[in-house]
Design a protein around this motif. Structure first.
Motif, PDB file in Angstrom:
ATOM      1  N   GLU A  72       0.855  -1.185   0.000  1.00  0.00           N
ATOM      2  CA  GLU A  72       0.000   0.000   0.000  1.00  0.00           C
ATOM      3  C   GLU A  72       0.888   1.232   0.000  1.00  0.00           C
ATOM      4  O   GLU A  72       1.808   1.343   0.812  1.00  0.00           O
ATOM      5  N   LEU A  73       0.634   2.137  -0.921  1.00  0.00           N
ATOM      6  CA  LEU A  73       1.368   3.394  -0.990  1.00  0.00           C
ATOM      7  C   LEU A  73       0.433   4.535  -0.617  1.00  0.00           C
ATOM      8  O   LEU A  73      -0.734   4.541  -1.017  1.00  0.00           O
ATOM      9  N   THR A  74       0.908   5.502   0.155  1.00  0.00           N
ATOM     10  CA  THR A  74       0.114   6.689   0.447  1.00  0.00           C
ATOM     11  C   THR A  74       0.851   7.935  -0.021  1.00  0.00           C
ATOM     12  O   THR A  74       2.090   7.972  -0.036  1.00  0.00           O
ATOM     13  N   VAL A  75       0.081   8.941  -0.412  1.00  0.00           N
ATOM     14  CA  VAL A  75       0.618  10.213  -0.883  1.00  0.00           C
ATOM     15  C   VAL A  75      -0.236  11.325  -0.300  1.00  0.00           C
ATOM     16  O   VAL A  75      -1.461  11.332  -0.474  1.00  0.00           O
ATOM     17  N   LEU A  76       0.380  12.262   0.390  1.00  0.00           N
ATOM     18  CA  LEU A  76      -0.351  13.367   1.011  1.00  0.00           C
ATOM     19  C   LEU A  76      -0.300  14.574   0.088  1.00  0.00           C
ATOM     20  O   LEU A  76       0.763  15.150  -0.148  1.00  0.00           O
ATOM     21  N   VAL A  77      -1.447  14.956  -0.451  1.00  0.00           N
ATOM     22  CA  VAL A  77      -1.537  16.044  -1.433  1.00  0.00           C
ATOM     23  C   VAL A  77      -2.172  17.266  -0.783  1.00  0.00           C
ATOM     24  O   VAL A  77      -3.327  17.201  -0.343  1.00  0.00           O
ATOM     25  N   PRO A  78      -1.477  18.396  -0.702  1.00  0.00           N
ATOM     26  CA  PRO A  78      -2.076  19.603  -0.118  1.00  0.00           C
ATOM     27  C   PRO A  78      -3.127  20.192  -1.047  1.00  0.00           C
ATOM     28  O   PRO A  78      -2.972  20.193  -2.266  1.00  0.00           O
ATOM     29  N   ILE A  79      -4.214  20.662  -0.489  1.00  0.00           N
ATOM     30  CA  ILE A  79      -5.226  21.360  -1.273  1.00  0.00           C
ATOM     31  C   ILE A  79      -5.437  22.747  -0.682  1.00  0.00           C
ATOM     32  O   ILE A  79      -6.534  23.270  -0.617  1.00  0.00           O
ATOM     33  N   GLY A  80      -4.329  23.365  -0.264  1.00  0.00           N
ATOM     34  CA  GLY A  80      -4.391  24.644   0.426  1.00  0.00           C
ATOM     35  C   GLY A  80      -4.673  25.836  -0.452  1.00  0.00           C
ATOM     36  O   GLY A  80      -4.910  26.923   0.045  1.00  0.00           O
ATOM     37  N   ARG A  81      -4.642  25.673  -1.791  1.00  0.00           N
ATOM     38  CA  ARG A  81      -4.897  26.816  -2.671  1.00  0.00           C
ATOM     39  C   ARG A  81      -6.382  26.927  -2.978  1.00  0.00           C
ATOM     40  O   ARG A  81      -6.788  27.163  -4.103  1.00  0.00           O
ATOM     41  N   CYS A  82      -7.196  26.694  -1.990  1.00  0.00           N
ATOM     42  CA  CYS A  82      -8.632  26.856  -2.163  1.00  0.00           C
ATOM     43  C   CYS A  82      -9.021  28.302  -1.881  1.00  0.00           C
ATOM     44  O   CYS A  82      -8.328  29.025  -1.183  1.00  0.00           O
ATOM     45  N   SER A  83     -10.113  28.704  -2.408  1.00  0.00           N
ATOM     46  CA  SER A  83     -10.662  30.016  -2.129  1.00  0.00           C
ATOM     47  C   SER A  83     -12.139  29.831  -1.768  1.00  0.00           C
ATOM     48  O   SER A  83     -12.903  29.287  -2.560  1.00  0.00           O
ATOM     49  N   PRO A  84     -12.540  30.237  -0.533  1.00  0.00           N
ATOM     50  CA  PRO A  84     -11.751  30.873   0.528  1.00  0.00           C
ATOM     51  C   PRO A  84     -10.614  29.969   1.016  1.00  0.00           C
ATOM     52  O   PRO A  84     -10.679  28.766   0.841  1.00  0.00           O
ATOM     53  N   PRO A  85      -9.577  30.554   1.629  1.00  0.00           N
ATOM     54  CA  PRO A  85      -8.405  29.785   2.034  1.00  0.00           C
ATOM     55  C   PRO A  85      -8.763  28.642   2.976  1.00  0.00           C
ATOM     56  O   PRO A  85      -9.641  28.750   3.812  1.00  0.00           O
ATOM     57  N   LEU A 132     -14.002  15.182  -5.249  1.00  0.00           N
ATOM     58  CA  LEU A 132     -13.611  16.201  -4.279  1.00  0.00           C
ATOM     59  C   LEU A 132     -14.048  17.587  -4.728  1.00  0.00           C
ATOM     60  O   LEU A 132     -14.593  18.368  -3.928  1.00  0.00           O
ATOM     61  N   LEU A 133     -13.854  17.910  -5.986  1.00  0.00           N
ATOM     62  CA  LEU A 133     -14.206  19.240  -6.490  1.00  0.00           C
ATOM     63  C   LEU A 133     -15.702  19.500  -6.358  1.00  0.00           C
ATOM     64  O   LEU A 133     -16.125  20.613  -6.025  1.00  0.00           O
ATOM     65  N   ARG A 134     -16.500  18.481  -6.630  1.00  0.00           N
ATOM     66  CA  ARG A 134     -17.952  18.652  -6.470  1.00  0.00           C
ATOM     67  C   ARG A 134     -18.316  18.906  -5.017  1.00  0.00           C
ATOM     68  O   ARG A 134     -19.208  19.701  -4.715  1.00  0.00           O
ATOM     69  N   GLN A 135     -17.608  18.241  -4.099  1.00  0.00           N
ATOM     70  CA  GLN A 135     -17.894  18.418  -2.686  1.00  0.00           C
ATOM     71  C   GLN A 135     -17.398  19.761  -2.152  1.00  0.00           C
ATOM     72  O   GLN A 135     -17.919  20.272  -1.162  1.00  0.00           O
ATOM     73  N   LEU A 136     -16.385  20.325  -2.815  1.00  0.00           N
ATOM     74  CA  LEU A 136     -15.866  21.618  -2.360  1.00  0.00           C
ATOM     75  C   LEU A 136     -16.875  22.739  -2.549  1.00  0.00           C
ATOM     76  O   LEU A 136     -16.786  23.778  -1.904  1.00  0.00           O
ATOM     77  N   GLY A 137     -17.817  22.533  -3.459  1.00  0.00           N
ATOM     78  CA  GLY A 137     -18.855  23.544  -3.650  1.00  0.00           C
ATOM     79  C   GLY A 137     -18.293  24.852  -4.184  1.00  0.00           C
ATOM     80  O   GLY A 137     -17.693  24.889  -5.262  1.00  0.00           O
ATOM     81  N   ASP A 138     -18.479  25.937  -3.431  1.00  0.00           N
ATOM     82  CA  ASP A 138     -18.053  27.260  -3.885  1.00  0.00           C
ATOM     83  C   ASP A 138     -16.546  27.465  -3.790  1.00  0.00           C
ATOM     84  O   ASP A 138     -16.018  28.437  -4.321  1.00  0.00           O
ATOM     85  N   ARG A 139     -15.862  26.594  -3.100  1.00  0.00           N
ATOM     86  CA  ARG A 139     -14.403  26.742  -3.000  1.00  0.00           C
ATOM     87  C   ARG A 139     -13.768  26.435  -4.359  1.00  0.00           C
ATOM     88  O   ARG A 139     -14.206  25.544  -5.080  1.00  0.00           O
ATOM     89  N   GLU A 140     -12.708  27.144  -4.663  1.00  0.00           N
ATOM     90  CA  GLU A 140     -11.997  26.956  -5.934  1.00  0.00           C
ATOM     91  C   GLU A 140     -10.615  26.409  -5.645  1.00  0.00           C
ATOM     92  O   GLU A 140      -9.777  27.093  -5.067  1.00  0.00           O
ATOM     93  N   TRP A 141     -10.375  25.158  -6.030  1.00  0.00           N
ATOM     94  CA  TRP A 141      -9.052  24.570  -5.846  1.00  0.00           C
ATOM     95  C   TRP A 141      -8.248  24.790  -7.118  1.00  0.00           C
ATOM     96  O   TRP A 141      -8.593  24.277  -8.173  1.00  0.00           O
ATOM     97  N   GLN A 142      -7.188  25.549  -7.014  1.00  0.00           N
ATOM     98  CA  GLN A 142      -6.370  25.864  -8.177  1.00  0.00           C
ATOM     99  C   GLN A 142      -5.333  24.756  -8.385  1.00  0.00           C
ATOM    100  O   GLN A 142      -4.299  24.704  -7.725  1.00  0.00           O
ATOM    101  N   CYS A 143      -5.626  23.866  -9.324  1.00  0.00           N
ATOM    102  CA  CYS A 143      -4.726  22.780  -9.664  1.00  0.00           C
ATOM    103  C   CYS A 143      -4.876  22.506 -11.160  1.00  0.00           C
ATOM    104  O   CYS A 143      -5.730  23.088 -11.824  1.00  0.00           O
ATOM    105  N   CYS A 144      -4.049  21.602 -11.686  1.00  0.00           N
ATOM    106  CA  CYS A 144      -4.085  21.358 -13.132  1.00  0.00           C
ATOM    107  C   CYS A 144      -5.440  20.827 -13.599  1.00  0.00           C
ATOM    108  O   CYS A 144      -5.873  21.126 -14.709  1.00  0.00           O
TER     109      CYS A 144
END
Length: 210
Positions: A72-85, A132-144
């Protein structure tokens, strides 16, 4: 891009620092590569489900093709570039390898403001992050994945990675549908969760994925 994570197999759990960067391999121009050192062995590959040791080893679980498997491999991905922060938020991707399974899932729920919003099990990173993006709702995650200059290969893709068209911006933004998209030059391949300084909001109807 350095991401923390781990490898767990029958021997135990090892903490891992995953590096995702442009590959220096011959013939890999414009593609990224995942690398790490695990139990003193350097491993590399095009994604987390096809990692191979750079030299023979018995320290890691390998399949007949010489790829890391049965772990099992795990990878921790930050999603801190959301708006609101939401600077403390992160996504824990877990890749289960073995018995024909090479699938990323989200075992650890993602929380925003103390509210659990995701506990997903999908085979492709596009689907995991799409949930995840659908669940974020009004938050905007800036990623590729949310960038207006990225798209998927119409010929098919694996469980991770997409195309960036930042050096052909005008041509890409003018493309509508699969056939107009085919001729757009590709700047590089990138993970869905990556982000560069040229990120811009996506325009509906653009390129292959619309």
């Amino acid at each position: 891009m350095i991401l923390s994570g781990s490898l767990t197999d029958d021997i135990g759990t090892e903490r891992v620092a995953w590096s995702i960067a442009d590959s220096a391999r011959p013939g890999w121009g414009g593609r990224y590569e995942v690398t790490a050192e695990i139990r003193g062995v350097r491993v590399s590959g095009s994604d987390f489900t096809g990692l191979e040791p750079d030299s023979p080893t018995t320290a890691l679980p390998l399949n007949g093709a010489g790829e890391i498997d049965n772990c099992e491999l795990t990878v921790l991905v930050p999603i801190g570039r959301c708006s609101p922060p939401a600077a403390g938020d992160h996504l824990l991707l877990t890749f289960h390898l073995g018995s024909g399974r090479h699938e990323p899932v989200v075992d650890a729920p993602v929380s925003l403001d103390g509210l659990t919003i995701l506990n997903s099990q999908e085979e492709r990173l596009e689907d995991v992050l799409g949930t995840l993006l659908r669940q974020l709702g009004d938050r905007e995650w800036q990623c590729c994945l949310t960038c207006g200059l990225s798209d998927y290969d119409p010929g098919g893709n694996g469980n991770m990675g997409m195309r960036c068209h930042r050096d052909a911006r005008s041509q890409y933004l003018a493309a509508r549908g699969k056939w107009e998209y085919w001729g757009v030059p590709v700047t590089e391949e990138v993970p869905e969760f990556y982000r560069c300084d040229l990120w811009e909001p996506r325009r509906p109807g653009t390129g292959y994925r619309g």
